[in-house]
Design a protein around this motif. Structure first.
Motif, short mmCIF file in Angstrom:
data_model
loop_
_atom_site.label_atom_id
_atom_site.label_comp_id
_atom_site.label_asym_id
_atom_site.label_seq_id
_atom_site.Cartn_x
_atom_site.Cartn_y
_atom_site.Cartn_z
N ALA A 1 -38.86 -28.38 -54.77
CA ALA A 1 -37.41 -28.53 -54.95
C ALA A 1 -36.78 -27.39 -55.72
O ALA A 1 -35.58 -27.11 -55.58
CB ALA A 1 -37.12 -29.85 -55.66
N ILE A 2 -37.57 -26.68 -56.54
CA ILE A 2 -37.00 -25.72 -57.48
C ILE A 2 -36.67 -24.40 -56.80
O ILE A 2 -37.49 -23.84 -56.07
CB ILE A 2 -37.99 -25.50 -58.65
N ASP A 3 -35.49 -23.91 -57.07
CA ASP A 3 -35.03 -22.60 -56.57
C ASP A 3 -35.35 -21.54 -57.62
O ASP A 3 -34.54 -21.24 -58.50
CB ASP A 3 -33.53 -22.65 -56.28
N ARG A 4 -36.55 -20.97 -57.54
CA ARG A 4 -36.97 -19.97 -58.51
C ARG A 4 -36.18 -18.67 -58.36
O ARG A 4 -35.93 -17.97 -59.35
CB ARG A 4 -38.47 -19.70 -58.36
N GLY A 5 -35.81 -18.34 -57.14
CA GLY A 5 -35.01 -17.13 -56.93
C GLY A 5 -33.70 -17.18 -57.68
O GLY A 5 -33.27 -16.18 -58.28
N ALA A 6 -33.06 -18.35 -57.69
CA ALA A 6 -31.80 -18.50 -58.43
C ALA A 6 -32.04 -18.38 -59.93
O ALA A 6 -31.21 -17.82 -60.66
CB ALA A 6 -31.16 -19.85 -58.11
N MET A 7 -33.18 -18.88 -60.40
CA MET A 7 -33.51 -18.73 -61.82
C MET A 7 -33.60 -17.26 -62.20
O MET A 7 -33.10 -16.84 -63.24
CB MET A 7 -34.83 -19.44 -62.13
N VAL A 8 -34.31 -16.48 -61.37
CA VAL A 8 -34.46 -15.06 -61.65
C VAL A 8 -33.11 -14.36 -61.63
O VAL A 8 -32.78 -13.56 -62.52
CB VAL A 8 -35.43 -14.41 -60.64
N ASP A 9 -32.28 -14.67 -60.63
CA ASP A 9 -31.00 -13.98 -60.48
C ASP A 9 -30.01 -14.34 -61.57
O ASP A 9 -29.25 -13.46 -62.04
CB ASP A 9 -30.39 -14.32 -59.11
N THR A 10 -29.98 -15.60 -61.97
CA THR A 10 -28.93 -16.05 -62.91
C THR A 10 -29.44 -16.14 -64.34
O THR A 10 -28.92 -15.49 -65.24
CB THR A 10 -28.37 -17.42 -62.46
N ILE A 11 -30.49 -16.94 -64.57
CA ILE A 11 -30.97 -17.15 -65.93
C ILE A 11 -31.62 -15.89 -66.50
O ILE A 11 -31.42 -15.55 -67.67
CB ILE A 11 -31.96 -18.33 -65.97
N LEU A 12 -32.39 -15.17 -65.65
CA LEU A 12 -33.05 -13.95 -66.11
C LEU A 12 -32.24 -12.69 -65.82
O LEU A 12 -32.69 -11.59 -66.17
CB LEU A 12 -34.44 -13.82 -65.47
N ALA A 13 -31.10 -12.84 -65.21
CA ALA A 13 -30.27 -11.68 -64.86
C ALA A 13 -31.09 -10.61 -64.14
O ALA A 13 -30.92 -9.41 -64.37
CB ALA A 13 -29.60 -11.11 -66.11
N GLY A 14 -32.01 -11.07 -63.30
CA GLY A 14 -32.85 -10.15 -62.52
C GLY A 14 -34.08 -9.64 -63.23
O GLY A 14 -34.90 -8.95 -62.63
N ALA A 15 -34.25 -9.97 -64.51
CA ALA A 15 -35.36 -9.43 -65.29
C ALA A 15 -36.58 -10.34 -65.21
O ALA A 15 -37.01 -10.95 -66.19
CB ALA A 15 -34.94 -9.23 -66.74
N GLY A 16 -37.16 -10.43 -64.01
CA GLY A 16 -38.33 -11.26 -63.82
C GLY A 16 -38.60 -11.46 -62.35
O GLY A 16 -38.02 -10.81 -61.49
N ARG A 17 -39.51 -12.41 -62.05
CA ARG A 17 -39.85 -12.71 -60.67
C ARG A 17 -40.32 -14.15 -60.59
O ARG A 17 -40.78 -14.72 -61.58
CB ARG A 17 -40.93 -11.76 -60.16
N PRO A 18 -40.24 -14.80 -59.41
CA PRO A 18 -40.73 -16.18 -59.28
C PRO A 18 -42.23 -16.27 -59.59
O PRO A 18 -42.99 -15.34 -59.33
CB PRO A 18 -40.46 -16.50 -57.81
N ALA A 19 -42.65 -17.40 -60.13
CA ALA A 19 -44.04 -17.63 -60.48
C ALA A 19 -44.56 -18.88 -59.78
O ALA A 19 -43.85 -19.90 -59.69
CB ALA A 19 -44.19 -17.79 -61.99
#
Length: 518
Positions: free
Chosen positions: A285-303
């Motif tokens: 269910a989790i949208d990891r791409g959105a986490m990277v884009d918004t919460i991490l401001a692009g500074a990371g990658r899905p795990a």
């Protein structure tokens, strides 16, 4: 979770360092000024035997070996790389000439022998003892020779010798013993700061930054505010909190790749979080791409697993849809008998699909990840109730409630994973707090630890990753880039690949080599 985690809350927000540092600097300070680093966590101990910075970067202590930013090993207290016997069970180091502890005593093989023997002594209860159990004996046949005799070949042994060495007979409590690193301990104010002074007799050259203050501020926003106010010369911030410093004059922002992940640790003996279907559906269910884009401001990658794709040990089969697949999650739950109730939350055998998810209240990044998890979970009928707590409240609840947790290492895969997933560590503090037990995983971890055959070890850790992924022991969310904010642009800053533990490791591990920009 860090071995050097937060122990005390700051007594005040601003002005704590007015007696320790001069006016705000504009770059690396002149000799005599203090360079102030704002850290999020206080250290449990400053003694290497008891777990202080065993992987290098302590600044106070020196190990037999040290790490370069590219993760390669280089001699430190050792004069050269060690010699390993043909059977892999004897590793011999020769010490560098002329190295002294901060109190003037020479560093000898007896000090190395004492350090490792004290660590291995069961009665001392060192939290890192399990990392060194392959060692049968440490001997000092003469003042310059150290011989490790192993119970079995142990490939990570040389990497483990980044452990700081202390003088023979050093106590394990009280003020830290003298080290042989680039800085010597001056004072510690619990909940506030540690003051270090440059070691003018350091074997690799005296630091240009002659006075260093490690200031503790758990709250991300407090660290950002103090950096803006000029109270800190450097700090580590979540990506969004660091964004305000981009483009500011005389501020440099470094975004450094890491093997540091954030994920959901599940208590596996609880009825809801112990249901693999719930865990697997949540992961889908989790949208990891959105986490990277918004919460991490692009500074990371899905795990999707515990080993970073940036390392050679990663199994590429351990992956998933970055944007999630909520339809697949709903179908998985429905087929397993979790039916939607009147309020949209699923129920099975009279039990609601609900659980608590804890996070450290001062950690804005983990809070935002938890909020995103709860939002995505509700869309598939799982009610995740959030609880922002301090660590003292979190720790006793980890066997009952899920937690946004962090670990991760770019070093040998034996690091961290053995303690996190072997059943022998189930329920032992922040190691395997969910109580995971899988005999096949135990066997793989033991084989990987004992084998000296690189091909065998690579297959072992590929298989290990696949099993813990399929068991959904954790739901992994993101790998982070660590964001460092530094006043000025000093020369000698060398980004590498960070581990989870990055207090004075990471970018700060080489601060003794930093120089004012020309």
């Amino acid at each position: 979770m860090r071995l050097a985690r937060r122990l005390a809350t700051l007594s005040a927000v601003f002005g704590l360092l007015t007696a320790a540092c001069s006016a705000p600097t504009t770059g690396t300070p002149a000799p005599g000024d203090a360079f102030v680093i704002g850290l999020s966590s206080e250290f449990d101990t400053l003694n290497p035997v008891m777990g202080y910075s065993p992987d290098g970067g302590s600044l106070i202590y020196e190990g037999l070996m040290s790490r370069e930013p590219d993760l390669s090993m280089k001699p430190a207290l050792a004069a050269t790389a060690p010699v390993t016997s043909a059977d892999g069970k004897t590793v011999t180091f020769t010490l560098r000439e002329g190295v002294k502890f901060h109190d003037g005593r020479p560093v000898t093989a007896a000090d190395v022998e004492y350090t490792y023997e004290a660590l291995l002594e069961e009665a001392n209860n060192s939290p890192i003892r399990g990392d060194y159990t392959a060692i049968e004996e440490v001997a000092a046949p003469d003042a310059k020779t150290v011989v490790f005799t192993l119970k079995h070949p142990y490939a990570p042994l040389v990497q483990r010798t980044t452990l700081g060495v202390v003088p023979k007979g050093s106590p394990l409590t009280g003020d830290p013993p003298p080290g042989a690193g680039p800085y010597r301990f001056v004072s510690r104010t619990p909940g506030d700061k540690i003051v270090l002074e440059g070691n003018r007799g350091y074997w690799a050259g005296a630091p240009a930054i002659t006075r260093l203050v490690l200031a503790f501020a758990e709250d991300d926003n407090v660290r950002a505010a103090r950096m803006s106010a000029g109270e800190f010369d450097a700090t580590i911030l979540p990506p969004k909190a660091a964004a305000r410093f981009d483009g500011q004059p005389d501020i440099t922002v470094h975004r450094v790749p890491s093997a540091d992940y954030r994920g959901i640790m599940f208590p596996l003996k609880q009825p809801v979080t112990g249901d693999r279907t719930i865990r697997r559906a949540l992961s889908l269910a989790i949208d990891r791409g959105a986490m990277v884009d918004t919460i991490l401001a692009g500074a990371g990658r899905p795990a999707f697993g515990p080993v970073s794709p940036d390392t050679a040990w990663h199994n590429p089969e351990v992956t998933g849809p970055a944007a999630g697949d909520p339809e697949a999650a709903r179908k998985l739950l429905q087929d397993a008998g979790w039916k939607a109730g009147d309020d949209g939350i699923r129920v099975k055998d009279g039990r609601r699909a609900e659980f608590s998810l804890m996070y450290p209240a001062g950690d804005t990044l983990r809070k935002e990840l938890a909020l995103a998890v709860a939002s995505d979970a509700r869309k598939v009928g799982v009610d995740v109730r959030l609880a922002g707590l301090d660590w003292d409240a979190i720790e006793p609840r980890m066997s009952e409630d899920a937690l946004i947790m962090g670990w991760g290492s770019p070093y040998d895969p034996d690091y961290v994973n053995y303690e996190l997933f072997h059943s022998a560590y189930a329920g032992k503090g922040f190691f395997n707090p969910g109580g995971y037990a899988n005999p096949k995983v135990d066997e793989l971890l033991e084989t990987g630890r004992a084998s000296g055959d690189e091909a065998v070890r690579r297959q072992v850790y590929r298989d290990f990753q696949k099993i813990v992924h399929d068991d959904e022991v954790w739901t992994y969310l993101v790998f982070l880039k660590h964001v460092y904010v530094i006043r000025g642009n000093p020369a000698g800053v060398r980004p590498g690949v960070d581990a989870h533990e990055h207090a004075t490791g990471g970018l700060f591990r080489d601060i003794h080599t930093w120089r004012p920009a020309s």
